[in-house]
Design a protein around this motif. Structure first.
Motif, short mmCIF file in Angstrom:
data_model
loop_
_atom_site.label_atom_id
_atom_site.label_comp_id
_atom_site.label_asym_id
_atom_site.label_seq_id
_atom_site.Cartn_x
_atom_site.Cartn_y
_atom_site.Cartn_z
N ASP A 110 -8.56 0.57 -1.02
CA ASP A 110 -7.62 0.04 -1.79
C ASP A 110 -8.00 -0.98 -0.73
N SER A 160 3.23 8.31 -6.81
CA SER A 160 1.61 8.05 -7.07
C SER A 160 1.57 6.94 -8.20
N PRO A 209 3.18 13.38 -1.37
CA PRO A 209 3.48 12.22 -1.63
C PRO A 209 4.67 12.31 -2.53
N ASN A 256 -4.19 2.25 -2.08
CA ASN A 256 -4.10 3.13 -1.37
C ASN A 256 -4.85 2.50 -0.09
N ILE A 306 0.84 -0.98 0.21
CA ILE A 306 0.28 0.07 0.01
C ILE A 306 0.78 1.47 -0.39
N ASN A 307 0.75 2.43 -1.02
CA ASN A 307 1.77 2.99 -1.12
C ASN A 307 1.35 4.27 -0.22
N LEU A 308 1.47 4.81 0.46
CA LEU A 308 1.08 5.59 1.91
C LEU A 308 2.16 6.83 1.73
#
Length: 283
Positions: free
Chosen positions: A129, A122, A119, A126, A110-112
């Protein structure tokens, strides 16, 4: 120059990426984290052979192509040596999840990640999701691997911990060294490591440094994590080091020597390199 550390049998590199060959698995553009050349699984194995690592975990990269196919192919060809972490779409079918589970996928990334409130990259999955998929992931005993800075993790932890998942935190919590070892987010993460819900990857010194190689300015952070809970640590190289310039490109020997200095106890190192990956990834 080679590292002086000799890895114990069964040692695991828990954070790598593979790309290509591009005629079978076309790469996608992902800005600064796009690969500059193909780095297929055979190149990964050559690197592991050179340092004495026998197995590891492929973290599927957004730039490596859609639908995790390059990683799935590697898992099917080398089931004894590899496990993996996926990037999914929330409408992924149960059949596909079962197929991936059987092949050796163990989590989703998960891209946080933000630095200074912005950020870093991109795309990817997320938090929404993750929330949508969490029940189905939990049924299959997958975890959530979070690319997140420790201050942001502290803010999101109450929300995250409602999910029926354990969490693996990338790259030592991605805390830049100039925030200092007393940075509240980092200190609170060291406490969270003691709860049993969290793991952390002792990786990414080359991402968190301000001084550059051999990354001595990151040592206090790695040492603090190694002391916080050695039962919840794994180690990784982050090969093939996408996003670096030729001038900043890491040497495996520097990363290994840093780990050796920050985890000097042989029994603790064996946990981090061998025993913990067996528990987390099911080798």
């Amino acid at each position: 120059m080679a590292s002086e550390l000799r890895f114990p049998d069964g040692s695991c590199d828990c954070h790598v990426h593979i790309y290509g060959p591009y005629d079978r698995f076309p790469a996608q553009s992902e800005g600064r984290f796009s690969p500059t050349q193909a780095n297929p699984v055979e190149s990964l194995f050559a690197m592991w052979d050179s340092i004495g690592v026998s197995r590891g975990v492929i973290v599927h990269a957004l730039a490596a192509g859609e639908d995790n196919e390059v990683t799935l192919d590697a898992l099917r060809r080398y089931p004894e040596r590899l496990r993996a972490v996926a990037i999914l779409k929330r409408d992924v079918s149960d059949r596909r999840l079962d197929e991936m589970t059987d092949a050796g996928f163990k989590g989703v990334r998960i891209n946080l990640l933000r630095q200074d409130g912005k950020p870093v990259s991109s795309g990817g999955m997320n938090l929404d999701d993750l929330k949508a998929l969490a029940p189905r992931l939990a049924e299959r005993k997958w975890h959530a691997q979070l690319w997140i800075e420790t201050g942001d993790l502290d803010a999101l932890a109450p929300e995250l911990e409602k999910l029926p998942l354990d969490f693996v935190i990338d790259h030592m919590g991605r805390t830049m060294v100039d925030k200092g070892i007393d940075y509240p987010g980092f200190q609170k993460f060291c406490e969270r490591l003691k709860t049993g819900r969290y793991w952390v990857k002792l990786s990414g010194a080359d991402r968190n440094t301000r001084a550059g190689a051999p990354y001595a300015d990151t040592a206090v952070f790695m040492t603090a994590l190694a002391q916080a809970n050695p039962d919840r640590l794994v180690w990784g190289t982050d090969w093939p080091h996408v996003g670096h310039t030729p001038e900043s490109f890491p040497k495996e020997a520097d990363l290994i020597d840093l780990f050796s200095k920050c985890a000097p106890d042989e029994a603790a190192r064996r946990k981090i390199l061998v025993d913990n990956p067996v528990r987390l990834y099911g080798f």
